[in-house]
Design a protein around this motif. Structure first.
Motif, PDB file in Angstrom:
ATOM      1  N   LYS A 161       2.475   5.971  -6.919  1.00 29.06           N
ATOM      2  CA  LYS A 161       2.450   6.325  -5.853  1.00 29.06           C
ATOM      3  C   LYS A 161       3.549   5.461  -4.854  1.00 29.06           C
ATOM      4  O   LYS A 161       4.273   6.290  -3.894  1.00 29.06           O
ATOM      5  N   ALA A 162       3.864   4.399  -5.061  1.00 32.45           N
ATOM      6  CA  ALA A 162       4.815   3.600  -4.146  1.00 32.45           C
ATOM      7  C   ALA A 162       6.330   4.288  -4.740  1.00 32.45           C
ATOM      8  O   ALA A 162       6.998   4.441  -3.806  1.00 32.45           O
ATOM      9  N   ASP A 163       6.582   4.628  -5.870  1.00 36.32           N
ATOM     10  CA  ASP A 163       7.885   5.264  -6.392  1.00 36.32           C
ATOM     11  C   ASP A 163       7.887   6.585  -5.398  1.00 36.32           C
ATOM     12  O   ASP A 163       8.773   7.250  -4.955  1.00 36.32           O
ATOM     13  N   ALA A 164       7.010   7.404  -5.571  1.00 33.85           N
ATOM     14  CA  ALA A 164       6.727   8.679  -4.840  1.00 33.85           C
ATOM     15  C   ALA A 164       7.094   8.731  -3.517  1.00 33.85           C
ATOM     16  O   ALA A 164       8.178   9.236  -2.588  1.00 33.85           O
ATOM     17  N   LEU A 165       6.622   7.627  -2.658  1.00 42.24           N
ATOM     18  CA  LEU A 165       6.685   7.437  -1.182  1.00 42.24           C
ATOM     19  C   LEU A 165       8.158   7.010  -1.025  1.00 42.24           C
ATOM     20  O   LEU A 165       8.813   7.473   0.019  1.00 42.24           O
ATOM     21  N   ALA A 166       8.691   6.083  -1.889  1.00 40.52           N
ATOM     22  CA  ALA A 166      10.094   5.808  -1.596  1.00 40.52           C
ATOM     23  C   ALA A 166      10.990   6.914  -1.747  1.00 40.52           C
ATOM     24  O   ALA A 166      11.982   6.989  -1.026  1.00 40.52           O
ATOM     25  N   ALA A 167      10.756   7.696  -2.780  1.00 36.20           N
ATOM     26  CA  ALA A 167      11.578   8.934  -2.989  1.00 36.20           C
ATOM     27  C   ALA A 167      11.734   9.990  -1.913  1.00 36.20           C
ATOM     28  O   ALA A 167      12.703  10.562  -1.468  1.00 36.20           O
ATOM     29  N   HIS A 168      10.368   9.870  -1.482  1.00 37.73           N
ATOM     30  CA  HIS A 168      10.084  10.900  -0.140  1.00 37.73           C
ATOM     31  C   HIS A 168      10.955  10.671   1.000  1.00 37.73           C
ATOM     32  O   HIS A 168      11.423  11.482   1.583  1.00 37.73           O
ATOM     33  N   PHE A 169      11.025   9.306   1.190  1.00 29.05           N
ATOM     34  CA  PHE A 169      11.765   8.722   2.427  1.00 29.05           C
ATOM     35  C   PHE A 169      13.167   8.321   2.253  1.00 29.05           C
ATOM     36  O   PHE A 169      13.774   7.868   3.277  1.00 29.05           O
ATOM     37  N   GLY A 226       0.846  -1.296   0.004  1.00 33.13           N
ATOM     38  CA  GLY A 226      -0.162   0.131  -0.201  1.00 33.13           C
ATOM     39  C   GLY A 226       0.741   1.249  -0.063  1.00 33.13           C
ATOM     40  O   GLY A 226       1.965   1.465   0.634  1.00 33.13           O
ATOM     41  N   ALA A 227       0.548   2.333  -0.601  1.00 34.42           N
ATOM     42  CA  ALA A 227       1.051   3.682  -0.747  1.00 34.42           C
ATOM     43  C   ALA A 227       0.040   4.790  -0.338  1.00 34.42           C
ATOM     44  O   ALA A 227       0.425   5.884  -0.630  1.00 34.42           O
ATOM     45  N   GLY A 228      -0.846   4.490   0.436  1.00 36.87           N
ATOM     46  CA  GLY A 228      -1.880   5.639   0.809  1.00 36.87           C
ATOM     47  C   GLY A 228      -1.398   6.284   2.102  1.00 36.87           C
ATOM     48  O   GLY A 228      -0.246   6.132   2.490  1.00 36.87           O
ATOM     49  N   THR A 250      -2.820  -1.407   3.068  1.00 40.24           N
ATOM     50  CA  THR A 250      -3.853  -1.263   2.002  1.00 40.24           C
ATOM     51  C   THR A 250      -5.318  -1.137   2.420  1.00 40.24           C
ATOM     52  O   THR A 250      -5.427  -1.721   3.778  1.00 40.24           O
ATOM     53  N   SER A 251      -6.381  -0.780   1.905  1.00 41.17           N
ATOM     54  CA  SER A 251      -7.793  -0.664   2.384  1.00 41.17           C
ATOM     55  C   SER A 251      -8.372  -2.100   1.377  1.00 41.17           C
ATOM     56  O   SER A 251      -9.704  -1.892   1.570  1.00 41.17           O
TER      57      SER A 251
END
Ligand code: ATR
Length: 270
Positions: free
Chosen positions: A154-162, A125-127, A188-189
């Motif tokens: 969304k997963a790529d963006a989270l990984a880049a953010h952290f 999940g990436a929410g 995930t939901s």
């Protein structure tokens, strides 16, 4: 004097937070009153501002207002800043402080059952739920934290953010076959819709711990999928631990969570 707190959400009537905090208060002798507060979908700020103006000491915030609470707070703790969401608010001399205890709650619950340092963790999940726990998970120094999500961007963006704070990367669901993880967490939901996740059965090997941040009366679809995992845990423990962390932040006293979790488990299955 009795200090007043509330959990703000929509819907919120079935929240377990009042019962959890009442149990913590009985146990610790803290004088608090904790209720539910339903805000209209377009009325989070008005509802909370009114509660605080009327003498409320603080709030927990649940779905769908955690991002609105992040915007509302005048000051943020580091973990709230990282999470991009707030689940715990209180007033201090400079205004409203926003914190996020979800990740700490997950980590505390996981640490009752395993060690996180040196482990390979897969986060599904990436929410908002996933983002809320990444900072605290990385702080435990896993060898790797891999994020998989249906929408890869969304997963790529989270990984880049952290990326600056730990060994985080993104992977496609279909690239997980044959990969080995020690801990697999469902953020995930998908369980809400009763849907299984597109993960390969090869994840469920000897020694793996499967953790669903969701919980329910019945076993969740994710934990059913993970039947062959060595340990399987649902999110009831995280719920109690995030509440205990909020109670600690507000009151400076850390409640014993084990008897409260046992009580909730009994009620859930009774
Ligand atoms: P939350 O704040 O609870 O994380 P969200 O921001 O709506 O809620 O995110 C829901 C998450 O569950 C997302 O990662 C979503 O995947 P997509 O971003 O690809 O939509 C994931 N999700 C929901 N239903 C799913 C399903 N049936 N299978 C796989 N992932 C699912």
């Amino acid at each position: 004097m009795t200090d007043r707190y509330a959990v703000v959400g929509h819907p919120v009537a079935h929240s377990k937070s009042p019962a959890i905090h009442a149990a913590f208060a009985r146990q610790t002798g803290e004088k608090i009153d904790y209720t539910t507060l339903e805000a209209p979908l377009d009325g989070f700020v008005d509802t909370v501002a009114m509660f605080l103006a009327m003498g409320g000491a603080g709030c927990n915030v649940t779905v769908p207002f955690k991002e609105a609470a992040y915007e509302f707070a005048n000051q943020l703790t580091e973990r709230a800043e990282q999470a991009g969401a707030v689940n715990t608010l209180w007033l201090d001399d400079d205004g409203v402080v926003g914190d996020n205890t979800d990740g700490a709650g997950l980590v505390r619950d996981l640490r009752r059952h395993t060690v996180l340092a040196g482990k390979r963790i897969l986060l599904l999940g990436a929410g908002g739920a996933a983002r809320g726990v990444i900072g605290p998970l990385l702080a435990e120094r896993p060898t790797a934290l891999v994020i998989a999500n249906r929408s890869q961007d969304k997963a790529d963006a989270l990984a880049a953010h952290f990326a600056d704070i730990g060994p985080i990367s993104a992977a496609r669901y279909d690239a997980l076959a044959g990969q080995v993880f020690d801990i697999v967490i469902n953020a995930t939901s998908a369980s809400l819709a009763g849907e299984p996740l597109p993960v390969p059965d090869t994840l469920w090997h000897e020694g793996v711990l499967a953790y669903d941040m969701m919980y329910g009366k019945e076993e969740t679809p994710f934990l059913k999928q993970a039947a062959a995992a060595s340990q399987r845990l649902d999110g009831l423990g995280m719920l109690v631990e995030q509440a205990a962390e909020a109670f600690f932040v507000w009151r400076g006293v850390r409640p014993d969570t084990a008897p409260v979790l046992a009580l909730l488990r009994e009620q859930l299955q009774g």
